[in-house]
Design a protein around this motif. Structure first.
Motif, PDB file in Angstrom:
ATOM      1  N   ALA A  76     -29.546 -24.496   1.666  1.00 24.56           N
ATOM      2  CA  ALA A  76     -30.277 -25.046   2.641  1.00 24.56           C
ATOM      3  C   ALA A  76     -31.254 -24.335   2.964  1.00 24.56           C
ATOM      4  N   PHE A  77     -31.290 -22.837   2.821  1.00 21.17           N
ATOM      5  CA  PHE A  77     -32.102 -21.992   3.242  1.00 21.17           C
ATOM      6  C   PHE A  77     -33.412 -22.035   2.202  1.00 21.17           C
ATOM      7  N   ALA A  78     -33.166 -22.326   0.692  1.00 19.46           N
ATOM      8  CA  ALA A  78     -33.859 -22.233  -0.227  1.00 19.46           C
ATOM      9  C   ALA A  78     -34.783 -23.524  -0.225  1.00 19.46           C
ATOM     10  N   ASP A  79     -34.127 -24.509   0.236  1.00 22.05           N
ATOM     11  CA  ASP A  79     -34.904 -25.656   0.431  1.00 22.05           C
ATOM     12  C   ASP A  79     -36.028 -25.674   1.597  1.00 22.05           C
ATOM     13  N   ARG A 276     -31.039 -33.050  10.132  1.00 19.93           N
ATOM     14  CA  ARG A 276     -29.666 -32.674   9.323  1.00 19.93           C
ATOM     15  C   ARG A 276     -28.536 -33.657   9.599  1.00 19.93           C
ATOM     16  N   VAL A 277     -27.905 -33.943   8.702  1.00 21.17           N
ATOM     17  CA  VAL A 277     -26.548 -35.027   8.756  1.00 21.17           C
ATOM     18  C   VAL A 277     -25.639 -34.062   9.260  1.00 21.17           C
ATOM     19  N   VAL A 278     -24.990 -33.969  10.408  1.00 17.68           N
ATOM     20  CA  VAL A 278     -24.219 -33.136  10.974  1.00 17.68           C
ATOM     21  C   VAL A 278     -22.773 -33.753  10.977  1.00 17.68           C
ATOM     22  N   ARG A 279     -22.481 -34.819  10.515  1.00 17.60           N
ATOM     23  CA  ARG A 279     -21.206 -35.346  10.407  1.00 17.60           C
ATOM     24  C   ARG A 279     -21.019 -35.987   8.917  1.00 17.60           C
ATOM     25  N   PRO A 281     -20.937 -38.882   6.567  1.00 18.62           N
ATOM     26  CA  PRO A 281     -21.699 -40.207   7.011  1.00 18.62           C
ATOM     27  C   PRO A 281     -20.223 -41.302   6.702  1.00 18.62           C
ATOM     28  N   GLN A 282     -20.805 -42.337   7.457  1.00 18.31           N
ATOM     29  CA  GLN A 282     -19.745 -43.563   7.734  1.00 18.31           C
ATOM     30  C   GLN A 282     -20.107 -44.643   6.860  1.00 18.31           C
ATOM     31  N   ILE A 283     -19.747 -44.966   5.685  1.00 17.87           N
ATOM     32  CA  ILE A 283     -20.115 -45.976   4.958  1.00 17.87           C
ATOM     33  C   ILE A 283     -19.341 -47.226   5.148  1.00 17.87           C
ATOM     34  N   ARG A 284     -20.018 -48.123   5.586  1.00 16.23           N
ATOM     35  CA  ARG A 284     -19.455 -49.594   5.993  1.00 16.23           C
ATOM     36  C   ARG A 284     -20.203 -50.720   5.161  1.00 16.23           C
ATOM     37  N   LYS A 285     -19.541 -51.797   5.139  1.00 19.23           N
ATOM     38  CA  LYS A 285     -20.296 -52.980   4.688  1.00 19.23           C
ATOM     39  C   LYS A 285     -21.524 -53.029   4.876  1.00 19.23           C
ATOM     40  N   GLY A 286     -22.562 -52.706   3.618  1.00 19.67           N
ATOM     41  CA  GLY A 286     -24.081 -53.171   3.936  1.00 19.67           C
ATOM     42  C   GLY A 286     -24.910 -52.149   4.981  1.00 19.67           C
ATOM     43  N   GLN A 287     -24.046 -51.116   5.242  1.00 18.38           N
ATOM     44  CA  GLN A 287     -24.610 -50.005   6.204  1.00 18.38           C
ATOM     45  C   GLN A 287     -24.100 -48.876   6.106  1.00 18.38           C
ATOM     46  N   VAL A 288     -24.815 -47.860   6.597  1.00 19.18           N
ATOM     47  CA  VAL A 288     -24.535 -46.456   6.505  1.00 19.18           C
ATOM     48  C   VAL A 288     -24.701 -46.029   7.899  1.00 19.18           C
ATOM     49  N   LEU A 289     -23.888 -45.189   8.647  1.00 21.58           N
ATOM     50  CA  LEU A 289     -23.899 -44.488   9.772  1.00 21.58           C
ATOM     51  C   LEU A 289     -24.055 -43.259   9.475  1.00 21.58           C
ATOM     52  N   LEU A 290     -25.212 -42.509  10.181  1.00 20.52           N
ATOM     53  CA  LEU A 290     -25.742 -40.992   9.933  1.00 20.52           C
ATOM     54  C   LEU A 290     -25.576 -40.286  11.422  1.00 20.52           C
ATOM     55  N   ASP A 291     -24.991 -39.413  11.561  1.00 19.38           N
ATOM     56  CA  ASP A 291     -25.182 -38.472  12.755  1.00 19.38           C
ATOM     57  C   ASP A 291     -26.022 -37.371  12.493  1.00 19.38           C
ATOM     58  N   LEU A 292     -27.248 -37.400  13.146  1.00 14.40           N
ATOM     59  CA  LEU A 292     -28.289 -36.404  12.691  1.00 14.40           C
ATOM     60  C   LEU A 292     -28.536 -35.326  14.104  1.00 14.40           C
ATOM     61  N   CYS A 293     -28.814 -34.225  13.622  1.00 10.45           N
ATOM     62  CA  CYS A 293     -29.858 -33.386  14.640  1.00 10.45           C
ATOM     63  C   CYS A 293     -30.855 -33.423  14.036  1.00 10.45           C
ATOM     64  N   ASP A 319     -24.803 -36.465   2.164  1.00 10.24           N
ATOM     65  CA  ASP A 319     -23.432 -35.708   2.372  1.00 10.24           C
ATOM     66  C   ASP A 319     -23.765 -35.144   3.522  1.00 10.24           C
ATOM     67  N   TRP A 320     -22.491 -34.635   4.019  1.00  6.92           N
ATOM     68  CA  TRP A 320     -22.397 -33.820   5.179  1.00  6.92           C
ATOM     69  C   TRP A 320     -23.274 -32.652   5.095  1.00  6.92           C
ATOM     70  N   GLY A 321     -24.138 -32.076   6.004  1.00  7.67           N
ATOM     71  CA  GLY A 321     -25.148 -30.722   5.758  1.00  7.67           C
ATOM     72  C   GLY A 321     -26.333 -31.267   5.065  1.00  7.67           C
ATOM     73  N   ASP A 322     -26.449 -32.510   4.636  1.00  5.65           N
ATOM     74  CA  ASP A 322     -27.918 -32.740   3.855  1.00  5.65           C
ATOM     75  C   ASP A 322     -28.892 -32.763   4.933  1.00  5.65           C
ATOM     76  N   ALA A 323     -30.146 -32.610   4.123  1.00  2.00           N
ATOM     77  CA  ALA A 323     -31.515 -32.745   4.873  1.00  2.00           C
ATOM     78  C   ALA A 323     -31.575 -34.547   4.886  1.00  2.00           C
ATOM     79  N   TRP A 324     -32.171 -34.886   6.329  1.00  2.00           N
ATOM     80  CA  TRP A 324     -32.577 -36.466   6.055  1.00  2.00           C
ATOM     81  C   TRP A 324     -33.902 -36.489   6.668  1.00  2.00           C
ATOM     82  N   PRO A 325     -34.744 -37.309   6.065  1.00  2.12           N
ATOM     83  CA  PRO A 325     -34.622 -38.132   4.752  1.00  2.12           C
ATOM     84  C   PRO A 325     -34.472 -37.073   3.779  1.00  2.12           C
ATOM     85  N   PRO A 326     -33.912 -37.666   2.708  1.00  8.78           N
ATOM     86  CA  PRO A 326     -33.944 -36.586   1.356  1.00  8.78           C
ATOM     87  C   PRO A 326     -35.018 -36.209   0.838  1.00  8.78           C
TER      88      PRO A 326
END
Length: 328
Positions: A76-79, A276-279, A281-293, A319-326
């Protein structure tokens, strides 16, 4: 095979060769004692890792997990600093050298490295394991007491992983200040617990006060938006488990998830993620819930649906911990 995967595989092989023949029962007993020591009061007059049996058990039990957690933080630091490569490293409280392996898995090439630790058996075993990895052949393994008296040589990067939890508050503050004075970049990793997060926030505040900019995981260098006591910021790294590791830990799965908290900061300009994705991700039918800082110094929940096209595909892969948007 990429740089990180190559280093991880080399480390697993080196540990397997080194620990071959270690009786699992002996390792399990040593690990139980080490866990009790880490959860209780740490002696100030002797290292936790007392002898080679302790160190071998620790290597099987903790080194792969420490490597993966630190590698995740360094990635994450290198990014956030894509044009920067450390030309030297000091690994404080590095023990058997997991963070040193993680640096070599993140940035190619060799560099002067010093691993500091009070436990001579840990340093000796770290030297043996590193012999299997050419980028680490010239690492200096140096015994040093990790407390307020520690003076660090100047280095591009100082890593401090799973160390602050072993120190009293005055020693923690002194160590972070010493790292800030010696380095251009500092990466601190602690267990992903409320107490570990609190120590990371304490260190983060001191680094910012010393003129550092936060590169990761936070999108900003302002105060953490988490209300103290209500939650804690932590992430997860997947760890492959060797057969001995499974015997020592008493598990059957070929992997485990290491929870950790961290801060990576630098004196030079960095480009943190917009969010940053801090939880998980919750994948549901037709949608994804992202908790972000977010860079706006706030926590939010974003719902990404199929109508978002390519962004939806990215959210399903997030994934948990990824930058958003990618980063494209």
């Amino acid at each position: 095979m990429n740089l990180s995967a190559s280093a991880a595989e080399t480390l697993r092989t080196a540990l397997g060769d080194l620990l071959d023949g270690l009786p699992p029962k002996q390792a399990s007993l040593a690990v139980d004692r080490l866990i009790a020591s880490y959860r209780g009061a740490t002696p100030t007059d002797a290292p936790i890792l007392r002898d080679r049996a302790d160190v071998a058990a620790y290597a099987a039990y903790r080194m792969p997990a420490t490597f993966e957690a630190v590698r995740s933080a360094l990635e994450a630091f290198a990014d956030a600093a894509p044009g920067w490569t450390p030309q030297s490293q000091v690994d404080v409280g590095g023990g058997t050298g997991a963070a040193t392996w993680a640096v070599s898995a993140t940035w190619a090439g060799t560099r002067p490295v010093t691993v500091l630790d009070w436990a001579e058996p840990a340093l000796a075993l770290g030297r043996e394991v590193a012999a299997a990895h050419p980028p680490l052949e010239d690492v200096r393994w140096q015994r040093a007491r990790i407390d307020a008296s520690l003076v660090l040589d100047t280095a591009d990067l100082v890593t401090v992983s799973y160390v602050l939890n072993e120190l009293a508050a005055p020693d923690r503050a002194a160590l972070v200040d010493a790292a800030a004075s010696a380095a251009q970049a500092v990466v601190i990793v602690e267990p992903g617990t409320p107490d570990g997060y609190a120590r990371v926030i304490e260190a983060r505040d001191r680094l910012i006060a010393a003129g550092f900019r936060v590169a990761a995981p936070c999108p900003h260098s302002a105060a953490c938006p988490i209300v103290p006591g209500s939650d804690w910021c932590h992430f997860s790294a997947r760890v492959s488990r060797s057969s001995l590791h499974r015997q020592v830990k008493g598990g059957s799965l070929p992997y485990e998830d290491e929870k950790f908290s961290y801060v990576a900061a630098a004196r030079f300009p960095v480009s943190p993620a917009p969010a940053r994705v801090v939880r998980r991700p919750q994948i549901r039918k037709g949608q994804v819930l992202l908790d972000l800082c977010e860079v706006e110094e706030r926590l939010s929940r974003t719902t990404v649906t199929k109508k978002h096209g390519e962004l939806y595909k990215a959210a399903r892969d997030a994934d948990w911990g990824d930058a958003w948007p990618p980063v494209s």
